[in-house]
Design a protein around this motif. Sequence first.
Motif, PDB file in Angstrom:
ATOM      1  N   ALA A 248       0.112  21.307  -2.596  1.00 52.70           N
ATOM      2  CA  ALA A 248      -1.253  21.840  -2.646  1.00 52.70           C
ATOM      3  C   ALA A 248      -1.912  21.804  -1.278  1.00 52.70           C
ATOM      4  CB  ALA A 248      -2.087  21.043  -3.649  1.00 52.70           C
ATOM      5  N   THR A 249      -1.605  20.773  -0.476  1.00 57.94           N
ATOM      6  CA  THR A 249      -2.178  20.662   0.870  1.00 57.94           C
ATOM      7  C   THR A 249      -1.666  21.785   1.761  1.00 57.94           C
ATOM      8  OG1 THR A 249      -2.343  18.266   0.655  1.00 57.94           O
ATOM      9  CG2 THR A 249      -2.388  19.163   2.887  1.00 57.94           C
ATOM     10  N   ALA A 250      -0.367  22.036   1.705  1.00 57.68           N
ATOM     11  CA  ALA A 250       0.212  23.116   2.508  1.00 57.68           C
ATOM     12  C   ALA A 250      -0.340  24.467   2.071  1.00 57.68           C
ATOM     13  CB  ALA A 250       1.727  23.091   2.400  1.00 57.68           C
ATOM     14  N   ALA A 251      -0.487  24.661   0.748  1.00 59.61           N
ATOM     15  CA  ALA A 251      -1.028  25.918   0.237  1.00 59.61           C
ATOM     16  C   ALA A 251      -2.478  26.102   0.686  1.00 59.61           C
ATOM     17  CB  ALA A 251      -0.942  25.944  -1.287  1.00 59.61           C
ATOM     18  N   HIS A 252      -3.237  25.013   0.711  1.00 64.14           N
ATOM     19  CA  HIS A 252      -4.628  25.076   1.171  1.00 64.14           C
ATOM     20  C   HIS A 252      -4.684  25.486   2.636  1.00 64.14           C
ATOM     21  CE1 HIS A 252      -8.831  24.421   1.449  1.00 64.14           C
ATOM     22  NE2 HIS A 252      -8.778  23.265   2.086  1.00 64.14           N
ATOM     23  N   ALA A 253      -3.783  24.958   3.450  1.00 64.68           N
ATOM     24  CA  ALA A 253      -3.732  25.323   4.869  1.00 64.68           C
ATOM     25  C   ALA A 253      -3.462  26.814   5.035  1.00 64.68           C
ATOM     26  CB  ALA A 253      -2.656  24.503   5.582  1.00 64.68           C
ATOM     27  N   MET A 254      -2.527  27.348   4.223  1.00 64.34           N
ATOM     28  CA  MET A 254      -2.211  28.777   4.296  1.00 64.34           C
ATOM     29  C   MET A 254      -3.415  29.629   3.885  1.00 64.34           C
ATOM     30  SD  MET A 254       0.868  29.224   5.422  1.00 64.34           S
ATOM     31  CE  MET A 254       2.318  30.060   4.812  1.00 64.34           C
ATOM     32  N   ARG A 255      -4.141  29.165   2.870  1.00 72.19           N
ATOM     33  CA  ARG A 255      -5.325  29.920   2.430  1.00 72.19           C
ATOM     34  C   ARG A 255      -6.396  29.934   3.518  1.00 72.19           C
ATOM     35  NH1 ARG A 255      -4.195  27.503  -2.620  1.00 72.19           N
ATOM     36  NH2 ARG A 255      -5.656  25.814  -2.213  1.00 72.19           N
TER      37      ARG A 255
ATOM     38  N   MET B 275     -13.367  10.130  12.835  1.00 74.14           N
ATOM     39  CA  MET B 275     -12.876  10.462  11.491  1.00 74.14           C
ATOM     40  C   MET B 275     -11.523  11.152  11.613  1.00 74.14           C
ATOM     41  SD  MET B 275     -14.654  12.784   8.504  1.00 74.14           S
ATOM     42  CE  MET B 275     -16.063  11.676   8.425  1.00 74.14           C
ATOM     43  N   ALA B 276     -10.569  10.747  10.796  1.00 76.95           N
ATOM     44  CA  ALA B 276      -9.228  11.318  10.849  1.00 76.95           C
ATOM     45  C   ALA B 276      -9.259  12.778  10.391  1.00 76.95           C
ATOM     46  CB  ALA B 276      -8.282  10.516   9.969  1.00 76.95           C
ATOM     47  N   THR B 277      -8.442  13.605  11.024  1.00 78.24           N
ATOM     48  CA  THR B 277      -8.357  15.016  10.663  1.00 78.24           C
ATOM     49  C   THR B 277      -7.646  15.168   9.329  1.00 78.24           C
ATOM     50  OG1 THR B 277      -8.212  15.575  13.002  1.00 78.24           O
ATOM     51  CG2 THR B 277      -7.580  17.280  11.438  1.00 78.24           C
ATOM     52  N   ALA B 278      -8.187  16.015   8.458  1.00 77.12           N
ATOM     53  CA  ALA B 278      -7.568  16.251   7.156  1.00 77.12           C
ATOM     54  C   ALA B 278      -6.161  16.818   7.338  1.00 77.12           C
ATOM     55  CB  ALA B 278      -8.419  17.214   6.338  1.00 77.12           C
ATOM     56  N   PRO B 279      -5.211  16.437   6.481  1.00 78.99           N
ATOM     57  CA  PRO B 279      -3.829  16.918   6.641  1.00 78.99           C
ATOM     58  C   PRO B 279      -3.710  18.437   6.712  1.00 78.99           C
ATOM     59  CG  PRO B 279      -3.908  15.123   5.058  1.00 78.99           C
ATOM     60  CD  PRO B 279      -5.321  15.466   5.378  1.00 78.99           C
ATOM     61  N   TYR B 280      -4.461  19.149   5.852  1.00 74.82           N
ATOM     62  CA  TYR B 280      -4.349  20.608   5.865  1.00 74.82           C
ATOM     63  C   TYR B 280      -4.835  21.178   7.192  1.00 74.82           C
ATOM     64  CZ  TYR B 280      -9.313  21.813   5.470  1.00 74.82           C
ATOM     65  OH  TYR B 280     -10.637  21.997   5.734  1.00 74.82           O
ATOM     66  N   ARG B 281      -5.844  20.505   7.779  1.00 73.07           N
ATOM     67  CA  ARG B 281      -6.420  20.979   9.038  1.00 73.07           C
ATOM     68  C   ARG B 281      -5.432  20.818  10.186  1.00 73.07           C
ATOM     69  NH1 ARG B 281     -10.146  24.694   9.206  1.00 73.07           N
ATOM     70  NH2 ARG B 281      -9.659  25.353  11.319  1.00 73.07           N
ATOM     71  N   ARG B 282      -4.597  19.775  10.109  1.00 75.14           N
ATOM     72  CA  ARG B 282      -3.598  19.577  11.160  1.00 75.14           C
ATOM     73  C   ARG B 282      -2.593  20.733  11.165  1.00 75.14           C
ATOM     74  NH1 ARG B 282      -3.602  14.119   9.306  1.00 75.14           N
ATOM     75  NH2 ARG B 282      -1.526  14.334   8.390  1.00 75.14           N
ATOM     76  N   ILE B 283      -2.242  21.211   9.970  1.00 70.79           N
ATOM     77  CA  ILE B 283      -1.328  22.353   9.877  1.00 70.79           C
ATOM     78  C   ILE B 283      -1.990  23.597  10.450  1.00 70.79           C
ATOM     79  CG2 ILE B 283      -0.026  23.829   8.301  1.00 70.79           C
ATOM     80  CD1 ILE B 283       0.140  21.457   6.377  1.00 70.79           C
ATOM     81  N   VAL B 284      -3.252  23.811  10.097  1.00 69.04           N
ATOM     82  CA  VAL B 284      -3.998  24.973  10.598  1.00 69.04           C
ATOM     83  C   VAL B 284      -4.061  24.955  12.119  1.00 69.04           C
ATOM     84  CG1 VAL B 284      -6.277  26.060  10.676  1.00 69.04           C
ATOM     85  CG2 VAL B 284      -5.352  25.256   8.494  1.00 69.04           C
ATOM     86  N   GLU B 285      -4.402  23.820  12.675  1.00 66.86           N
ATOM     87  CA  GLU B 285      -4.538  23.723  14.130  1.00 66.86           C
ATOM     88  C   GLU B 285      -3.194  23.877  14.831  1.00 66.86           C
ATOM     89  OE1 GLU B 285      -7.319  23.827  15.665  1.00 66.86           O
ATOM     90  OE2 GLU B 285      -8.382  23.773  13.744  1.00 66.86           O
ATOM     91  N   ASP B 286      -2.126  23.405  14.199  1.00 65.33           N
ATOM     92  CA  ASP B 286      -0.808  23.550  14.811  1.00 65.33           C
ATOM     93  C   ASP B 286      -0.398  25.018  14.874  1.00 65.33           C
ATOM     94  OD1 ASP B 286       1.767  22.242  15.779  1.00 65.33           O
ATOM     95  OD2 ASP B 286       2.515  23.448  14.106  1.00 65.33           O
ATOM     96  N   VAL B 287      -0.664  25.776  13.821  1.00 61.30           N
ATOM     97  CA  VAL B 287      -0.355  27.209  13.835  1.00 61.30           C
ATOM     98  C   VAL B 287      -1.160  27.908  14.932  1.00 61.30           C
ATOM     99  CG1 VAL B 287      -0.528  29.363  12.519  1.00 61.30           C
ATOM    100  CG2 VAL B 287       0.316  27.284  11.416  1.00 61.30           C
ATOM    101  N   LYS B 288      -2.438  27.560  15.060  1.00 67.97           N
ATOM    102  CA  LYS B 288      -3.278  28.168  16.099  1.00 67.97           C
ATOM    103  C   LYS B 288      -2.780  27.799  17.496  1.00 67.97           C
ATOM    104  CE  LYS B 288      -7.522  28.485  13.373  1.00 67.97           C
ATOM    105  NZ  LYS B 288      -8.923  28.025  13.236  1.00 67.97           N
ATOM    106  N   ARG B 289      -2.300  26.563  17.642  1.00 72.12           N
ATOM    107  CA  ARG B 289      -1.761  26.137  18.941  1.00 72.12           C
ATOM    108  C   ARG B 289      -0.534  26.959  19.301  1.00 72.12           C
ATOM    109  NH1 ARG B 289       2.431  23.599  20.290  1.00 72.12           N
ATOM    110  NH2 ARG B 289       2.936  23.031  18.128  1.00 72.12           N
ATOM    111  N   GLN B 290       0.331  27.194  18.306  1.00 67.29           N
ATOM    112  CA  GLN B 290       1.529  27.993  18.559  1.00 67.29           C
ATOM    113  C   GLN B 290       1.169  29.429  18.940  1.00 67.29           C
ATOM    114  OE1 GLN B 290       5.032  27.397  15.939  1.00 67.29           O
ATOM    115  NE2 GLN B 290       3.714  25.986  14.789  1.00 67.29           N
TER     116      GLN B 290
END
Length: 302
Positions: A43-50, A1-16
């Motif tokens: 809205a996707t970016a805002a969801h990732a920040m939340r 299953m493809a990773t949700a777009p907001y989740r990719r942002i979350v994981e990238d921040v954690k990787r950094q």
Amino acid sequence: MATAPYRRIVEDVKRQLRTGALQPGDRLPSTRELARQWKVALATAAHAMRVLAEEGVVKALPRVGTVVAGGTSRPSATRGTAESTRERIVRAAISMADDEGLPALSIRGVASKLGMPVMSLYRYVASKEVLLVMMAEAVFADELLPPEPPPGWRAQLELAARLEWRVFKRHPWLARVVSLTRPQPQPGALAYADWVMRALQETRLPAQEVMRVHVLLHTFVQGIAVNLESEADAIAQTGMNDEEFMRRTESSFLNLATSGRFPHFAKVLTGLRTGFDLDFDELFETGLRVWLDGLEVRLARR
């Protein structure tokens, strides 16, 4: 299953964070910047920040923005005087509107940003409409006019217009909040009006004309600035900047222009061999120069 777009942002921040590219206290890109970088909806970016905030990875600091947790802790929003609490609420709302746009602003969102119960905010801010007025006053008051004006009415109007333009650029939502027909009695905004009216005293225009010139100058600046928020929203929602959008629609414009119905538009369009760069700063400076040239001619005729 493809990773949700907001989740990719979350994981990238954690990787950094794991690699040390981000350190505690480092400021994260704004929600709008994330939306542009990842080509996702606002809205996707805002969801990732939340999600990052809920997981304790980041936190919001008034007047700073969203930073990596673990740095200097912020004071509790429930402490201090009513005035200082109201100031924190206003600054948090400004930060949210700057990062996510005016449609994303809400009392509930500001309360979440500050870690306060929603109902407790209403002790300091009666409504969202009142909050918007307070936000506008705060950002105008941040950009102070100099204590001594430059010589000549034209130089003084140029300075006031450029400072007001800078306020609108820093806070793109502001142009949608300021009302021409229902202005609010705000000291920060009235300081600009007072400056312009003092500058025009040497022209000896009657009071009605002075007021018209002031209103026209303000609406010129606001009229260009209102496009800043619209463009930011369009980028966040489509993932395309204005150049990418125009490239996609260029053929449609050419077909319509060369249909023979709009010969003058076609002539100009075909003459733009290197394209046309819609630079808002350049547009503002050109418009301001033309506007003041016209006023100068009008005054000379009097």
